[in-house]
Design a protein around this motif. Sequence first.
Motif, short mmCIF file in Angstrom:
data_model
loop_
_atom_site.label_atom_id
_atom_site.label_comp_id
_atom_site.label_asym_id
_atom_site.label_seq_id
_atom_site.Cartn_x
_atom_site.Cartn_y
_atom_site.Cartn_z
N VAL A 30 23.49 -21.79 -34.60
CA VAL A 30 23.94 -23.12 -34.68
C VAL A 30 24.50 -23.47 -33.28
O VAL A 30 25.28 -22.57 -32.65
N VAL A 31 24.34 -24.43 -32.86
CA VAL A 31 24.65 -25.10 -31.36
C VAL A 31 25.82 -26.02 -31.49
O VAL A 31 25.54 -27.04 -32.38
N GLY A 32 26.84 -25.73 -30.81
CA GLY A 32 27.92 -26.88 -30.84
C GLY A 32 27.57 -28.03 -29.89
O GLY A 32 27.35 -28.02 -28.75
N MET A 33 27.27 -29.19 -30.51
CA MET A 33 26.92 -30.54 -29.86
C MET A 33 27.99 -31.61 -30.18
O MET A 33 27.43 -32.62 -29.87
N GLY A 34 29.07 -30.98 -29.88
CA GLY A 34 30.16 -32.28 -29.89
C GLY A 34 30.10 -32.81 -28.54
O GLY A 34 29.26 -32.18 -27.69
N GLU A 75 32.85 -24.10 -24.22
CA GLU A 75 31.27 -24.71 -24.45
C GLU A 75 30.62 -24.43 -23.25
O GLU A 75 31.04 -24.19 -22.28
N PRO A 76 29.30 -24.57 -23.66
CA PRO A 76 28.38 -24.83 -24.82
C PRO A 76 28.70 -23.31 -25.58
O PRO A 76 28.56 -22.19 -25.11
N LEU A 77 28.98 -23.64 -27.07
CA LEU A 77 28.92 -22.48 -27.94
C LEU A 77 27.76 -22.25 -28.82
O LEU A 77 26.98 -23.30 -29.00
N VAL A 78 27.24 -21.09 -29.29
CA VAL A 78 26.26 -20.86 -29.89
C VAL A 78 26.54 -19.83 -30.97
O VAL A 78 27.11 -18.82 -30.71
N ASP A 79 26.63 -19.99 -32.07
CA ASP A 79 26.74 -19.00 -33.29
C ASP A 79 25.48 -18.53 -33.51
O ASP A 79 24.39 -19.11 -33.72
N GLY A 91 30.02 -17.96 -26.18
CA GLY A 91 30.73 -19.10 -25.39
C GLY A 91 30.00 -19.13 -23.83
O GLY A 91 29.42 -18.01 -23.45
N HIS A 92 30.15 -20.43 -23.39
CA HIS A 92 29.81 -20.49 -21.86
C HIS A 92 28.38 -20.38 -21.69
O HIS A 92 27.91 -19.57 -20.94
#
Length: 126
Positions: A30-34, A75-79, A91-92
Amino acid sequence: MKSLADLQKLREQVKASMNVRENSDQVRVVVGMGTCGIAAGARDVMKALMDEITKKGLDNVVVSQTGCVGMCDKEPLVDVKLPGGPTVIYGHMDPAKVRQVITSHVVNGQVIGEYVVATKEDSQAM
């Protein structure tokens, strides 16, 4: 596009990309796309992630996106969540780092500790 063959090639590339996004086999990324993630480069991270998964032919990976999770400074975060394992939040991220995460963590099961900002034992990715 100059020919029907060009159009068919494009169609196959798009289909492969969609399979990466929609497959529900095992690994979840999952990529944080806020807006905070996008401002920090999440679009480039998502593109690199999709390209790397497609290039490696990983059909057991589900890729999705989420909004802000409150760690805007990381950010950018990746789970990444492997079956039976914790959710690891990286992170980063940048395109080079996310390619390393795919090779090391997703393919070989080895977490890259220096990129980890948190783990969640019992939850879905973001």
